[in-house]
Design an enzyme around this catalytic site. Structure first.
Site, short mmCIF file in Angstrom:
data_model
loop_
_atom_site.label_atom_id
_atom_site.label_comp_id
_atom_site.label_asym_id
_atom_site.label_seq_id
_atom_site.Cartn_x
_atom_site.Cartn_y
_atom_site.Cartn_z
CE LYS A 250 6.91 0.54 6.56
NZ LYS A 250 6.96 0.04 5.17
CB THR B 238 7.71 3.50 3.30
OG1 THR B 238 8.42 2.39 3.85
CG2 THR B 238 6.40 3.01 2.74
#
Length: 331
Positions: free
Chosen positions: A189, A246
Site C-alpha cells: 500500500k 495511506t
C-alpha cells in the site's frame, strides 16, 4: 505488563503513549543526547512534538536496560524501519527474548523477505512473533483519537498479550493468523500511495485516484496469494483499510513523495525535504523484483519503480498505465 519499544521515532513514541496508561514502558532510541532530552523534558521534540510523556514511560539509550526490562515475561516491540530490523534483531539475540512484535511495513531490500521471514532467520522458530499493523497515523494515535489495528501471529497467546496491552479506550485491536496477508497489505500500500500522490499531483481527479487504489488492491491480492496469504485478509484493516488511509491522508509520507514527484522533483531532493526515506521508496524495487520472480503481474508497482529509479517521468508513468490493453477485471 512490562513493554520495551526499540525505536523512538514518531510511531514508536505514539504507541508508547497509547500503552502507557496500563503498562510500564521503556522507549529506547540510539541517540543518547536525544533520549536524555526526552527523559528530562518529557517529550519527543525531534519526531513527535507537542505531546507529554507520562511517568510510566522511561526514555533511554541504554540497550541493555531496555532488553532486560522485558527479558522474563515482558513484550518487546521493534519500531525500526524494515532496513533496521535485521541488525536490531541480531543485537537482541543474546538476551533470549521470548516474544516479539514489529511495526515496520515492507520487504527487506536485497533479500525481498517479509519481516516475519527476517525474524525467523535471525531468532529461529521458538520465539513467539507477530506483526502489528493497520491504518494508523502517529499524530492521531498520540492525540488519543480512535484507531483500529491488527496483530498477526501464528501464536494465539501472543495475540492475546498484545490485545491485553493495547485494546481499550480509543484503541481497538483485532487478531489474525494470516501474517503473510497482513504484511503484504502493509508493504505494498505504501507503493500505491506514491502512485496516487503522483495522480493527485498531476490533477487527474478523484476518478483516477479511485481506479489506482482499486487496481492496486488487485496487485496486493495477487502477490499475497502467491506468497500464501488469504484474500479475505486484504478486505480488512491491514489491506483496504491501510490502503485508503495511506493513499488519501495528508499525513501520509508516501503520498507526499508522489505529490513531489508530480512536481518534477528528484528523489534526492524529496528525501532531503522529508528528512527520511518513506518506506514505499525502499519497498518498490524489492516488490518489483519479487513479483517478476513469481510471475505476478503488478503494473502499478512497476510504473512507480520506473519513476523512482529508472528516469521515467510522472506523466510518462500515467501514459503507460493508460495505454495498457483492456482485460477482464477479475483474473
Amino acid at each position: 505488563m512490562k513493554i520495551t519499544i526499540l525505536g523512538a521515532g514518531a510511531w514508536g513514541t505514539a504507541l508508547a503513549l497509547s500503552l502507557a496508561s496500563k503498562n510500564e514502558v521503556v522507549l529506547w532510541g540510539r541517540n543518547p543526547e536525544m533520549m536524555q532530552r526526552m527523559q528530562t523534558e518529557r517529550s519527543n521534540q525531534d519526531y513527535l512534538p507537542g505531546f507529554s510523556l507520562p511517568p510510566s514511560i522511561q526514555a533511554s539509550a541504554d540497550f541493555d536496560l531496555a532488553l532486560r526490562h522485558v527479558q522474563d515475561q515482558g513484550l518487546l516491540i521493534i519500531g525500526t524501519s524494515v532496513s533496521g530490523l535485521r541488525p536490531t534483531l541480531q543485537q537482541c539475540r543474546p538476551y533470549g527474548i521470548k516474544q516479539i512484535v514489529w511495526l515496520c511495513k515492507g520487504f527487506e531490500e536485497g533479500s525481498q523477505l517479509l519481516p516475519h521471514q527476517v525474524v525467523r532467520e535471525v531468532l529461529g522458530e521458538q520465539v513467539l512473533a507477530g506483526a502489528l499493523s493497520g491504518p494508523s497515523f502517529a499524530q492521531e494515535v498520540a492525540r488519543g483519537l480512535p484507531c483500529a489495528l491488527t496483530i498477526a501471529s501464528a501464536s494465539a497467546a501472543l495475540c492475546q498479550q498484545v490485545v491485553t496491552a493495547l485494546h481499550g479506550n480509543a484503541m481497538r485491536v483485532y487478531s489474525s493468523d494470516d501474517v503473510v496477508g497482513v504484511e503484504v497489505g502493509g508493504a505494498v500500500k505504501n507503493i500505491l500511495a506514491i502512485a496516487t500522490g503522483i495522480a493527485d499531483g498531476l490533477g487527474l481527479g478523484l476518478n483516477a485516484r479511485a481506479a489506482l487504489m482499486t487496481r492496486g488492491l488487485a496487485e496486493i491480492s495477487r502477490l499475497s496469494c502467491a506468497l500464501g496469504g488469504r484474500n479475505e485478509t486484504l478486505m480488512g484493516l491491514t489491506g483496504v483499510g491501510d490502503l485508503i488511509l495511506t493513499c488519501t491522508g495528508d499525513l501520509s509520507r508516501n503520498r507526499k513523495v508522489g505529490l513531489a514527484l508530480a512536481q518534477g522533483k528528484s528523489l534526492a531532493t524529496i528525501v532531503e525535504e522529508l528528512g527520511h526515506v518513506a518506506e514505499g521508496v525502499r519497498c518498490a524495487q524489492a516488490v518489483k523484483t519479487l513479483a517478476a520472480s513469481l510471475a505476478v503481474e503488478m503494473p502499478i508497482t512497476d510504473a512507480v519503480a520506473g519513476v523512482l529509479f529508472d528516469g521515467v517521468s510522472a506523466p510518462q508513468m500515467i501514459e503507460r498505465l493508460l495505454a495498457r490493453d483492456a482485460k477482464q477485471e477479475l483474473h
